[in-house]
Write a protein that holds these residues in place. Structure first.
Motif, mmCIF file in Angstrom:
data_model
loop_
_atom_site.group_PDB
_atom_site.id
_atom_site.type_symbol
_atom_site.label_atom_id
_atom_site.label_comp_id
_atom_site.label_asym_id
_atom_site.label_seq_id
_atom_site.Cartn_x
_atom_site.Cartn_y
_atom_site.Cartn_z
ATOM 1 N N TYR A 181 0.803 -1.220 0.000
ATOM 2 C CA TYR A 181 0.000 0.000 0.000
ATOM 3 C C TYR A 181 0.839 1.275 0.000
ATOM 4 C CZ TYR A 181 1.156 -0.404 4.978
ATOM 5 O OH TYR A 181 1.824 -0.542 6.164
ATOM 6 N N LEU A 182 2.134 1.150 0.200
ATOM 7 C CA LEU A 182 3.012 2.314 0.273
ATOM 8 C C LEU A 182 4.054 2.224 -0.833
ATOM 9 C CD1 LEU A 182 3.775 4.781 2.226
ATOM 10 C CD2 LEU A 182 5.544 3.241 3.094
ATOM 11 N N GLU A 183 4.303 3.359 -1.494
ATOM 12 C CA GLU A 183 5.302 3.349 -2.557
ATOM 13 C C GLU A 183 6.295 4.485 -2.329
ATOM 14 O OE1 GLU A 183 5.445 2.820 -7.411
ATOM 15 O OE2 GLU A 183 3.558 2.706 -6.324
ATOM 16 N N PRO A 184 7.366 4.199 -1.600
ATOM 17 C CA PRO A 184 8.361 5.252 -1.336
ATOM 18 C C PRO A 184 9.110 5.632 -2.605
ATOM 19 C CG PRO A 184 9.165 3.126 -0.593
ATOM 20 C CD PRO A 184 7.739 2.912 -1.003
ATOM 21 N N ASP A 185 9.771 6.760 -2.547
ATOM 22 C CA ASP A 185 10.543 7.227 -3.705
ATOM 23 C C ASP A 185 11.957 6.667 -3.711
ATOM 24 O OD1 ASP A 185 8.594 9.205 -4.891
ATOM 25 O OD2 ASP A 185 8.700 9.917 -2.834
ATOM 26 N N CYS A 186 12.419 6.218 -2.549
ATOM 27 C CA CYS A 186 13.746 5.625 -2.442
ATOM 28 C C CYS A 186 13.769 4.749 -1.190
ATOM 29 C CB CYS A 186 14.809 6.720 -2.344
ATOM 30 S SG CYS A 186 16.528 6.124 -2.326
ATOM 31 N N ILE A 187 14.527 3.668 -1.239
ATOM 32 C CA ILE A 187 14.636 2.754 -0.108
ATOM 33 C C ILE A 187 16.086 2.693 0.350
ATOM 34 C CG2 ILE A 187 14.377 0.355 0.684
ATOM 35 C CD1 ILE A 187 12.210 0.034 -1.499
ATOM 36 N N LEU A 188 16.319 3.027 1.632
ATOM 37 C CA LEU A 188 17.630 2.830 2.246
ATOM 38 C C LEU A 188 17.555 1.516 3.005
ATOM 39 C CD1 LEU A 188 18.473 6.390 3.654
ATOM 40 C CD2 LEU A 188 19.088 5.397 1.451
ATOM 41 N N LEU A 189 18.330 0.543 2.591
ATOM 42 C CA LEU A 189 18.162 -0.832 3.060
ATOM 43 C C LEU A 189 19.446 -1.364 3.699
ATOM 44 C CD1 LEU A 189 16.323 -3.371 3.110
ATOM 45 C CD2 LEU A 189 17.069 -3.833 0.774
ATOM 46 N N ASP A 190 19.349 -1.759 4.964
ATOM 47 C CA ASP A 190 20.497 -2.342 5.650
ATOM 48 C C ASP A 190 20.793 -3.719 5.065
ATOM 49 O OD1 ASP A 190 22.556 -2.588 7.485
ATOM 50 O OD2 ASP A 190 21.261 -3.433 9.029
ATOM 51 N N PHE A 191 22.078 -4.019 4.933
ATOM 52 C CA PHE A 191 22.463 -5.297 4.339
ATOM 53 C C PHE A 191 22.346 -6.447 5.337
ATOM 54 C CE2 PHE A 191 24.196 -7.940 1.231
ATOM 55 C CZ PHE A 191 24.487 -7.224 0.083
ATOM 56 N N ARG A 192 22.845 -6.225 6.549
ATOM 57 C CA ARG A 192 22.911 -7.291 7.542
ATOM 58 C C ARG A 192 21.749 -7.179 8.522
ATOM 59 N NH1 ARG A 192 26.527 -11.202 5.847
ATOM 60 N NH2 ARG A 192 28.459 -10.228 5.113
ATOM 61 N N MET A 193 20.719 -7.980 8.311
ATOM 62 C CA MET A 193 19.572 -8.017 9.212
ATOM 63 C C MET A 193 19.199 -9.469 9.486
ATOM 64 S SD MET A 193 17.056 -4.960 7.830
ATOM 65 C CE MET A 193 16.925 -5.652 6.164
ATOM 66 N N PRO A 194 18.666 -9.752 10.674
ATOM 67 C CA PRO A 194 18.267 -11.131 10.988
ATOM 68 C C PRO A 194 17.039 -11.555 10.192
ATOM 69 C CG PRO A 194 17.582 -9.640 12.733
ATOM 70 C CD PRO A 194 18.432 -8.832 11.804
ATOM 71 N N VAL A 195 16.863 -12.850 10.051
ATOM 72 C CA VAL A 195 15.725 -13.487 9.372
ATOM 73 C C VAL A 195 15.757 -13.226 7.870
ATOM 74 C CG1 VAL A 195 13.233 -13.804 9.278
ATOM 75 C CG2 VAL A 195 14.334 -13.254 11.460
ATOM 76 N N LEU A 196 15.549 -11.972 7.475
ATOM 77 C CA LEU A 196 15.540 -11.622 6.049
ATOM 78 C C LEU A 196 16.559 -10.508 5.838
ATOM 79 C CD1 LEU A 196 13.826 -12.481 3.520
ATOM 80 C CD2 LEU A 196 12.475 -10.420 3.918
ATOM 81 N N ASP A 197 17.681 -10.841 5.183
ATOM 82 C CA ASP A 197 18.712 -9.820 5.012
ATOM 83 C C ASP A 197 18.353 -8.869 3.867
ATOM 84 O OD1 ASP A 197 19.365 -11.071 2.599
ATOM 85 O OD2 ASP A 197 21.153 -12.034 3.396
ATOM 86 N N GLY A 198 19.212 -7.871 3.670
ATOM 87 C CA GLY A 198 18.918 -6.858 2.675
ATOM 88 C C GLY A 198 18.811 -7.393 1.262
ATOM 89 N N MET A 199 19.710 -8.292 0.886
ATOM 90 C CA MET A 199 19.681 -8.833 -0.471
ATOM 91 C C MET A 199 18.390 -9.603 -0.723
ATOM 92 S SD MET A 199 21.453 -8.920 -3.287
ATOM 93 C CE MET A 199 23.202 -8.763 -2.878
ATOM 94 N N ALA A 200 18.005 -10.445 0.241
ATOM 95 C CA ALA A 200 16.764 -11.219 0.098
ATOM 96 C C ALA A 200 15.555 -10.294 0.049
ATOM 97 C CB ALA A 200 16.628 -12.205 1.253
ATOM 98 N N THR A 201 15.602 -9.226 0.825
ATOM 99 C CA THR A 201 14.506 -8.255 0.816
ATOM 100 C C THR A 201 14.381 -7.597 -0.550
ATOM 101 O OG1 THR A 201 14.766 -7.795 3.179
ATOM 102 C CG2 THR A 201 13.627 -6.139 1.853
ATOM 103 N N MET A 202 15.496 -7.146 -1.098
ATOM 104 C CA MET A 202 15.445 -6.493 -2.399
ATOM 105 C C MET A 202 14.907 -7.423 -3.482
ATOM 106 S SD MET A 202 18.433 -4.529 -4.596
ATOM 107 C CE MET A 202 19.250 -6.049 -5.073
ATOM 108 N N LYS A 203 15.348 -8.675 -3.452
ATOM 109 C CA LYS A 203 14.893 -9.634 -4.461
ATOM 110 C C LYS A 203 13.405 -9.934 -4.335
ATOM 111 C CE LYS A 203 19.366 -11.942 -5.104
ATOM 112 N NZ LYS A 203 20.134 -13.208 -4.952
ATOM 113 N N ALA A 204 12.845 -9.712 -3.130
ATOM 114 C CA ALA A 204 11.432 -10.001 -2.893
ATOM 115 C C ALA A 204 10.530 -8.790 -3.145
ATOM 116 C CB ALA A 204 11.234 -10.501 -1.461
ATOM 117 N N ILE A 205 11.110 -7.656 -3.504
ATOM 118 C CA ILE A 205 10.290 -6.474 -3.791
ATOM 119 C C ILE A 205 9.363 -6.796 -4.962
ATOM 120 C CG2 ILE A 205 10.368 -4.121 -4.710
ATOM 121 C CD1 ILE A 205 12.901 -3.677 -3.060
ATOM 122 N N PRO A 206 8.070 -6.525 -4.828
ATOM 123 C CA PRO A 206 7.111 -6.890 -5.880
ATOM 124 C C PRO A 206 7.364 -6.144 -7.189
ATOM 125 C CG PRO A 206 6.067 -5.528 -4.208
ATOM 126 C CD PRO A 206 7.408 -5.890 -3.677
#
Length: 207
Positions: A50-75
């Motif tokens: 429901y939200l569409e930001p203009d830019c995403i600042l994404l930490d690389f090292r996060m527990p459970v779902l890291d930054g790379m996995a998060t980026m790849k999962a962006i719809p």
């Protein structure tokens, strides 16, 4: 220093460390950005419904779902949003992999605000042709007039950065009802990106 190309732009900050989120959020707000912080990649991905930001600042090292996995999962409908990675490790291999997988840029922690803002501005400028669309005041008023009272209320609150649940609580509606109003409004306005919808509201109020 007041930002120019990014004035009023909505920046999503994704970092599992609260102090990092708070520091960056406050710093960017002082430079005219709107901020939406997230404590995890999962929270961001849920919000992108429901939200569409203009830019995403994404930490690389996060527990459970890291930054790379998060980026790849962006719809798919949000893949145009520029992603800038944060890392504490200065790993060149990670930086190369991130860029190869679609990241716009890379910042090694701790990055200065001058560096962060410069990276955001470059990302916003490069993505600007994809998102910028202007409407005359009369066109904007016609579009706004096509909305029902509830659709109008929902989209105004959404443009202010509220999540669907927050909108539902504010208007005393169910979340599914808010989602329905939002979908209907997006169809009528012909825009899915909040920054463009906000511009329609602004144009409608101009003389």
């Amino acid at each position: 220093m007041q930002n120019q190309a990014g004035s009023g732009a909505l920046i999503a900050i994704v970092d599992d460390q609260r102090d990092v989120r708070t520091t960056i959020s406050k710093g960017l707000e002082r430079h005219g950005y709107r901020i939406h912080p997230f404590a995890s990649g999962a929270d961001l991905l849920e919000a992108l419904e429901y939200l569409e930001p203009d830019c995403i600042l994404l930490d690389f090292r996060m527990p459970v779902l890291d930054g790379m996995a998060t980026m790849k999962a962006i719809p798919p409908h949000c893949r145009h949003i520029p992603v800038i990675f944060f890392t504490s490790h200065g790993d060149v291999a990670l930086a190369v992999e991130a860029m190869q997988n679609g990241a716009r840029d890379f910042i090694e922690k701790p990055g200065t605000f001058a560096t962060i803002i410069a990276k955001i501005e470059a990302a916003l400028i490069s993505s600007k042709p994809l998102v910028e669309k202007s409407h005359s005041a009369s066109e904007a008023r016609d579009l706004i007039a096509s909305l029902t009272k509830r659709e109008h209320e929902v989209m105004r609150l959404a443009c202010d950065g509220m999540r669907n649940k927050e909108i539902a609580d504010t208007l005393n509606l169910g979340v599914r009802t808010v989602e329905s109003y939002r979908h209907q409004a997006i169809q009528k306005l012909g825009e899915s990106k909040l920054i463009n919808i906000a511009k329609i509201f602004q144009s409608a109020q101009s003389s």
